[in-house]
Design a protein around this motif. Sequence first.
Motif, PDB file in Angstrom:
ATOM      1  N   PRO A   1     -31.137 -61.591 -20.228  1.00 20.67           N
ATOM      2  CA  PRO A   1     -30.966 -61.419 -18.786  1.00 20.67           C
ATOM      3  C   PRO A   1     -30.952 -59.927 -18.423  1.00 20.67           C
ATOM      4  N   LYS A   2     -31.723 -59.556 -17.439  1.00 19.91           N
ATOM      5  CA  LYS A   2     -31.870 -58.158 -17.047  1.00 19.91           C
ATOM      6  C   LYS A   2     -30.525 -57.516 -16.719  1.00 19.91           C
ATOM      7  N   ASP A   3     -29.687 -58.191 -15.943  1.00 22.22           N
ATOM      8  CA  ASP A   3     -28.409 -57.596 -15.542  1.00 22.22           C
ATOM      9  C   ASP A   3     -27.498 -57.333 -16.741  1.00 22.22           C
ATOM     10  N   ARG A   4     -27.484 -58.255 -17.693  1.00 23.51           N
ATOM     11  CA  ARG A   4     -26.659 -58.060 -18.891  1.00 23.51           C
ATOM     12  C   ARG A   4     -27.249 -57.000 -19.806  1.00 23.51           C
ATOM     13  N   PHE A   5     -28.569 -56.903 -19.854  1.00 20.80           N
ATOM     14  CA  PHE A   5     -29.238 -55.873 -20.642  1.00 20.80           C
ATOM     15  C   PHE A   5     -28.877 -54.487 -20.110  1.00 20.80           C
ATOM     16  N   LEU A   6     -28.948 -54.320 -18.790  1.00 14.99           N
ATOM     17  CA  LEU A   6     -28.611 -53.032 -18.189  1.00 14.99           C
ATOM     18  C   LEU A   6     -27.132 -52.709 -18.377  1.00 14.99           C
ATOM     19  N   ALA A   7     -26.261 -53.724 -18.284  1.00 12.83           N
ATOM     20  CA  ALA A   7     -24.829 -53.516 -18.524  1.00 12.83           C
ATOM     21  C   ALA A   7     -24.582 -53.117 -19.978  1.00 12.83           C
ATOM     22  N   TRP A   8     -25.324 -53.730 -20.907  1.00 14.50           N
ATOM     23  CA  TRP A   8     -25.207 -53.396 -22.332  1.00 14.50           C
ATOM     24  C   TRP A   8     -25.585 -51.938 -22.559  1.00 14.50           C
ATOM     25  N   ILE A   9     -26.663 -51.494 -21.930  1.00 13.85           N
ATOM     26  CA  ILE A   9     -27.085 -50.097 -22.052  1.00 13.85           C
ATOM     27  C   ILE A   9     -26.002 -49.171 -21.497  1.00 13.85           C
ATOM     28  N   ASP A  10     -25.482 -49.480 -20.300  1.00 10.16           N
ATOM     29  CA  ASP A  10     -24.427 -48.658 -19.691  1.00 10.16           C
ATOM     30  C   ASP A  10     -23.202 -48.567 -20.595  1.00 10.16           C
ATOM     31  N   GLU A  11     -22.825 -49.704 -21.173  1.00 10.03           N
ATOM     32  CA  GLU A  11     -21.657 -49.736 -22.061  1.00 10.03           C
ATOM     33  C   GLU A  11     -21.885 -48.848 -23.278  1.00 10.03           C
ATOM     34  N   ARG A  12     -23.070 -48.932 -23.856  1.00  5.04           N
ATOM     35  CA  ARG A  12     -23.385 -48.117 -25.031  1.00  5.04           C
ATOM     36  C   ARG A  12     -23.358 -46.626 -24.687  1.00  5.04           C
ATOM     37  N   ILE A  13     -23.872 -46.261 -23.536  1.00  8.22           N
ATOM     38  CA  ILE A  13     -23.873 -44.866 -23.114  1.00  8.22           C
ATOM     39  C   ILE A  13     -22.439 -44.391 -22.904  1.00  8.22           C
ATOM     40  N   THR A  14     -21.624 -45.215 -22.221  1.00  8.57           N
ATOM     41  CA  THR A  14     -20.232 -44.866 -21.965  1.00  8.57           C
ATOM     42  C   THR A  14     -19.461 -44.655 -23.263  1.00  8.57           C
ATOM     43  N   GLN A  15     -19.733 -45.492 -24.265  1.00  8.84           N
ATOM     44  CA  GLN A  15     -19.053 -45.390 -25.552  1.00  8.84           C
ATOM     45  C   GLN A  15     -19.640 -44.286 -26.434  1.00  8.84           C
ATOM     46  N   GLY A  16     -20.755 -43.721 -26.021  1.00  7.53           N
ATOM     47  CA  GLY A  16     -21.408 -42.694 -26.813  1.00  7.53           C
ATOM     48  C   GLY A  16     -22.040 -43.232 -28.072  1.00  7.53           C
ATOM     49  N   VAL A  17     -22.438 -44.518 -28.052  1.00  4.80           N
ATOM     50  CA  VAL A  17     -22.992 -45.182 -29.225  1.00  4.80           C
ATOM     51  C   VAL A  17     -24.498 -44.996 -29.322  1.00  4.80           C
TER      52      VAL A  17
END
Length: 70
Positions: free
Chosen positions: A53-69
């Motif tokens: 799902p596009k919305d969850r994919f974008l949220a996953w990317i945001d989460e990874r960026i926020t965590q510095g992963v």
Amino acid sequence: MSNQCYKSIDELPIMLTIPQVAAALSISRAGAYELAHRKNFPSMLVGSRIVVPKDRFLAWIDERITQGVF
């Protein structure tokens, strides 16, 4: 398979295929399939197809960026 080129996030379909995920992340299809099988990645099965799902994919990317992963 279509070689659709998206110019913005808004143009992405609501449900992404694994090749579309690979293109969006600039990784190989094999890498995208490996990612799709990870527990923390927002993929799902629809019949025998893996979609994201596009919305969850974008949220996953945001989460990874926020965590510095990334």
